[in-house]
Motif scaffolding. Structure first.
Motif, short mmCIF file in Angstrom:
data_model
loop_
_atom_site.label_atom_id
_atom_site.label_comp_id
_atom_site.label_asym_id
_atom_site.label_seq_id
_atom_site.Cartn_x
_atom_site.Cartn_y
_atom_site.Cartn_z
N LEU A 88 0.83 -1.20 0.00
CA LEU A 88 0.00 0.00 0.00
C LEU A 88 0.87 1.26 0.00
O LEU A 88 0.54 2.24 -0.67
CB LEU A 88 -0.91 -0.01 1.23
N ASP A 89 1.97 1.21 0.74
CA ASP A 89 2.86 2.38 0.83
C ASP A 89 3.49 2.69 -0.53
O ASP A 89 3.66 3.86 -0.89
CB ASP A 89 3.94 2.12 1.88
N LYS A 90 3.86 1.64 -1.29
CA LYS A 90 4.44 1.86 -2.61
C LYS A 90 3.45 2.58 -3.53
O LYS A 90 3.81 3.51 -4.24
CB LYS A 90 4.87 0.53 -3.23
N VAL A 91 2.19 2.12 -3.50
CA VAL A 91 1.16 2.76 -4.33
C VAL A 91 0.94 4.20 -3.87
O VAL A 91 0.85 5.13 -4.69
CB VAL A 91 -0.15 1.95 -4.27
N GLN A 92 0.87 4.40 -2.54
CA GLN A 92 0.64 5.74 -2.02
C GLN A 92 1.78 6.68 -2.41
O GLN A 92 1.55 7.81 -2.84
CB GLN A 92 0.51 5.67 -0.49
N LYS A 93 3.03 6.22 -2.27
CA LYS A 93 4.17 7.07 -2.62
C LYS A 93 4.21 7.36 -4.12
O LYS A 93 4.61 8.44 -4.54
CB LYS A 93 5.48 6.39 -2.18
N ILE A 106 7.13 4.51 -14.07
CA ILE A 106 7.09 4.32 -12.61
C ILE A 106 5.89 3.47 -12.22
O ILE A 106 6.00 2.55 -11.41
CB ILE A 106 7.03 5.70 -11.92
N ALA A 107 4.73 3.75 -12.80
CA ALA A 107 3.53 3.00 -12.45
C ALA A 107 3.65 1.53 -12.83
O ALA A 107 3.17 0.64 -12.11
CB ALA A 107 2.32 3.62 -13.14
N ASN A 108 4.31 1.23 -13.95
CA ASN A 108 4.47 -0.17 -14.37
C ASN A 108 5.32 -0.97 -13.39
O ASN A 108 5.19 -2.20 -13.31
CB ASN A 108 5.10 -0.23 -15.77
N LYS A 109 6.20 -0.29 -12.66
CA LYS A 109 7.08 -0.98 -11.72
C LYS A 109 6.50 -1.03 -10.30
O LYS A 109 7.13 -1.59 -9.42
CB LYS A 109 8.44 -0.30 -11.68
N THR A 110 5.34 -0.43 -10.09
CA THR A 110 4.75 -0.40 -8.74
C THR A 110 3.94 -1.67 -8.51
O THR A 110 2.94 -1.92 -9.17
CB THR A 110 3.84 0.83 -8.58
N GLU A 111 4.39 -2.46 -7.56
CA GLU A 111 3.77 -3.76 -7.27
C GLU A 111 2.34 -3.57 -6.77
O GLU A 111 2.04 -2.66 -6.01
CB GLU A 111 4.60 -4.47 -6.20
N SER A 112 1.44 -4.46 -7.23
CA SER A 112 0.02 -4.54 -6.86
C SER A 112 -0.83 -3.41 -7.45
O SER A 112 -2.04 -3.40 -7.30
CB SER A 112 -0.17 -4.59 -5.34
N LEU A 113 -0.21 -2.42 -8.13
CA LEU A 113 -0.98 -1.37 -8.78
C LEU A 113 -1.60 -1.92 -10.06
O LEU A 113 -0.91 -2.52 -10.88
CB LEU A 113 -0.07 -0.18 -9.09
N GLY A 143 -14.15 -6.06 -13.10
CA GLY A 143 -15.17 -6.90 -12.49
C GLY A 143 -14.73 -7.51 -11.17
O GLY A 143 -15.27 -8.52 -10.73
N GLU A 144 -13.71 -6.90 -10.52
CA GLU A 144 -13.19 -7.40 -9.26
C GLU A 144 -13.13 -6.26 -8.25
O GLU A 144 -13.23 -5.10 -8.59
CB GLU A 144 -11.79 -8.00 -9.46
N LYS A 145 -12.95 -6.65 -6.98
CA LYS A 145 -12.84 -5.64 -5.94
C LYS A 145 -11.50 -4.94 -6.04
O LYS A 145 -10.47 -5.57 -6.26
CB LYS A 145 -12.97 -6.29 -4.56
N ILE A 146 -11.51 -3.62 -5.84
CA ILE A 146 -10.29 -2.83 -5.82
C ILE A 146 -10.36 -1.83 -4.67
O ILE A 146 -11.45 -1.56 -4.14
CB ILE A 146 -10.05 -2.06 -7.14
N ILE A 147 -9.21 -1.33 -4.27
CA ILE A 147 -9.15 -0.20 -3.36
C ILE A 147 -8.35 0.90 -4.04
O ILE A 147 -7.47 0.62 -4.84
CB ILE A 147 -8.52 -0.57 -2.00
N SER A 148 -8.68 2.13 -3.73
CA SER A 148 -8.08 3.26 -4.46
C SER A 148 -7.44 4.25 -3.49
O SER A 148 -7.94 4.46 -2.38
CB SER A 148 -9.14 3.98 -5.29
N TYR A 149 -6.33 4.84 -3.96
CA TYR A 149 -5.73 5.97 -3.26
C TYR A 149 -5.78 7.15 -4.23
O TYR A 149 -5.24 7.08 -5.33
CB TYR A 149 -4.28 5.67 -2.87
N VAL A 150 -6.45 8.23 -3.80
CA VAL A 150 -6.71 9.36 -4.69
C VAL A 150 -6.33 10.66 -3.99
O VAL A 150 -6.60 10.84 -2.79
CB VAL A 150 -8.20 9.40 -5.11
N ILE A 151 -5.71 11.57 -4.75
CA ILE A 151 -5.35 12.89 -4.24
C ILE A 151 -6.07 13.95 -5.08
O ILE A 151 -5.97 13.94 -6.31
CB ILE A 151 -3.83 13.13 -4.30
N TYR A 168 1.48 13.42 -7.95
CA TYR A 168 0.80 14.66 -7.57
C TYR A 168 1.79 15.81 -7.47
O TYR A 168 1.52 16.93 -7.96
CB TYR A 168 0.07 14.47 -6.24
N GLU A 169 2.94 15.57 -6.84
CA GLU A 169 3.94 16.63 -6.71
C GLU A 169 4.43 17.09 -8.08
O GLU A 169 4.65 18.28 -8.32
CB GLU A 169 5.11 16.14 -5.87
N ASP A 170 4.61 16.13 -9.00
CA ASP A 170 5.04 16.48 -10.34
C ASP A 170 3.97 17.31 -11.05
O ASP A 170 4.27 18.32 -11.70
CB ASP A 170 5.35 15.20 -11.13
#
Length: 533
Positions: free
Chosen positions: A58-63, A102-109, A182-190, A69-71
């Motif tokens: 979760l921390d990897k996705v959040q970071k 960067i997104a392609n290398k983020t695990e579980s994203l 068609g599956e459950k997901i959780i999202s981190y949004v800014i 967002y900063e960019d």
């Protein structure tokens, strides 16, 4: 006499059998309790590892989202320009080039998106990328019509309007993605809010199944289960084994671990500790049947148990205490193919992964994200070590070189911060190329430092000469200002007679750098002459 002899034999046999059974029962109980105690410690340690692993995902996705967002916040100077379609599409293309690797290398994203508010742009503005599978690359998909869903299915837009209403980054509880996967997901949004204007949102989705798989923390424990609650304490996942364990196990034998995850969800893990009743009963039966022979065999078994079970378990217990105290250098233990061997193997692997994760985290914490050199925290740590060596007299020779990149503000104001970043990377690479055997630190926006010791200290004058020579060649090149390298430099040697810490050496080097900077401004056409204090 024969009757007395028979009674005596019977009495002795009974006493021996009773003694053997009692001793065997006590020893087996002690071994069983020790195994249970260590099993519980192992279960707790594995639970902590499972929680840490999920939080790391979760921390990897959040970071990743926070980096995006900063960019974006730096790129968006005037939100109203985004209402222009041509400008907006060009803006999105440039953003995608940065985001995708960067997104392609983020695990579980599993997906990432940038959506603009329909009040500022049209209702489909932005982009949306999704993975077919966790190990596949992100693919671009057509964005949904926000106004259509707002009018017809507003519940599908919780990922969009909830962050904007909250005006802060949010983790969204698990929900069913009926539109794409068609599956459950959780999202981190800014939410993106610039100059008081709601621009839109930047977010990423995490496959909820990856969290579920990570909660199955025991591969070699037969009875284990998990359940997950969302931030509102609603049940989001329940494994079949969880209820079965509650029914099969007595409360005193049930192991239960509960922890809140990074995104506000709660994970409960349960298991039944290993049971040694069968082995105990078998040994007791043998003791009863074999009488005096069993006493001898019992002694051998006790010695064997002490050597093969209690000793490694006690050693494993000591190692677990060392790990709990922060010592992750686990010594090797003889492994076997039995349950104890599996326990030791799982413990060793868990500590190794934890140590590797900590080393990676520490490495990232001490590295400047823009230039790749060491950062201010690493510099402070290095200076602390040098000061300690100076105080105890073990360090006699070193030098500090201070660098300042010229005209960074002018480049930022004229060409933009991205060009300023290119200029800083070029300067950093130039410094690293000349001082390739010494640590280079970025301690400020345009300020770098290197510490010369050993051979580099002995060759410091040659290195300075090489720096000046290469600087002369680059300064007289025909490039845009941010493509060139212009650096003021000052060096100072440690003098045991006047210096009591590295800070005084730094001040002299910093002063020498500013004299060199002043000289470079006064003599633009001449090569820089480094001042040495």
């Amino acid at each position: 006499m024969k009757k007395i002899q028979s009674k005596f034999i019977i009495l002795m046999a009974t006493a021996l059998v009773t003694t053997s059974v009692a001793i065997g029962f006590c020893c087996i109980t002690a071994v069983r309790n020790l195994i249970r105690e260590n099993n519980n410690k192992y279960l707790k340690h594995s639970c902590v590892n499972s929680i840490n692993y999920i939080n790391t995902l979760l921390d990897k996705v959040q970071k990743t989202v926070e980096f995006f967002y900063e960019d974006l916040d730096e790129r968006i100077s005037d939100p109203l320009k985004l209402s222009d379609k041509e400008y907006r599409e060009d803006f999105c293309r440039r953003v995608e080039k940065v985001f995708l690797p960067i997104a392609n290398k983020t695990e579980s994203l599993v997906s990432i998106y940038l959506r603009f508010t329909p009040e500022l742009t049209d209702s489909k503005a932005g982009f949306f990328y999704i993975k077919r599978a966790l190990d596949s690359p992100l693919e671009k998909r057509e964005t949904s019509d926000i106004l259509f869903y707002k009018e017809n299915n507003p519940q599908f837009l919780v990922w969009f309007y909830y962050p904007l209403e909250s005006k802060k980054p949010v983790w969204i509880d698990p929900y069913l993605d009926t539109k794409v996967r068609g599956e459950k997901i959780i999202s981190y949004v800014i939410p993106i809010i610039k100059n008081g204007i709601e621009v839109g949102v930047i977010g990423a989705d995490v496959d909820f199944n990856s969290i579920v798989k990570a909660s199955s923390f025991f591969k070699d424990v037969e009875h284990s289960g998990a359940r997950i609650f969302d931030s509102s304490e609603n049940l989001a996942y329940l494994s079949k084994e969880f209820n079965d364990i509650s029914l099969k196990s007595e409360k005193k034998d049930l192991f239960l671990f509960k922890e809140t995850l990074l995104n506000g969800m709660t994970l409960e893990l349960t298991a039944i500790p290993a049971n040694v009743t069968a082995e105990s009963a078998e040994i007791i039966v043998k003791m009863i049947v074999l009488t005096l022979i069993i006493i001898f065999v019992y002694i051998l078994i006790t010695v064997f148990l002490v050597k093969s079970i209690i000793k490694p378990l006690n050693k494993l217990n000591r190692l677990a205490m060392n790990v709990a105290a922060g010592n992750l250098d686990v010594e090797s233990i003889d492994k076997s193919d039995d349950e104890i061997g599996k326990l030791i193997n799982s413990f060793t692997l868990s500590v190794g992964r934890l140590k590797n994760s900590i080393e990676i985290t520490n490495s990232r914490a001490l590295t400047d994200s823009l230039t790749g050199v060491k950062n201010k925290a690493a510099y402070d740590s290095a200076i602390k070590n040098i000061n300690s060596a100076v105080q105890n007299g073990s360090l006699k020779n070193f030098a500090i070189v201070v660098f300042d990149c010229n005209n960074l503000k002018l480049i930022n104001d004229t060409y933009g911060h991205e060009c300023g970043n290119i200029f800083l990377k070029n300067c950093s690479a130039f410094i690293c190329r000349i001082f390739s055997h010494s640590p280079v630190f970025r301690i400020g926006g345009d300020e770098f430092v290197t510490i010369l010791q050993n051979e580099d200290f002995n060759d410091r004058n040659e290195l300075v000469a090489d720096f000046e020579k290469m600087m002369t060649i680059i300064v007289h090149g025909k490039h845009l200002p941010y493509e060139d390298v212009s650096i003021a430099m000052g060096m100072a040697d440690f003098d045991v007679k006047i210096d009591f810490s590295a800070e005084t050496v730094f001040k002299r080097a910093d002063k020498a750098m500013y004299e060199n900077k002043k000289q470079m401004k006064n003599d633009l056409c001449s090569p820089p002459h480094t001042t040495v204090k």
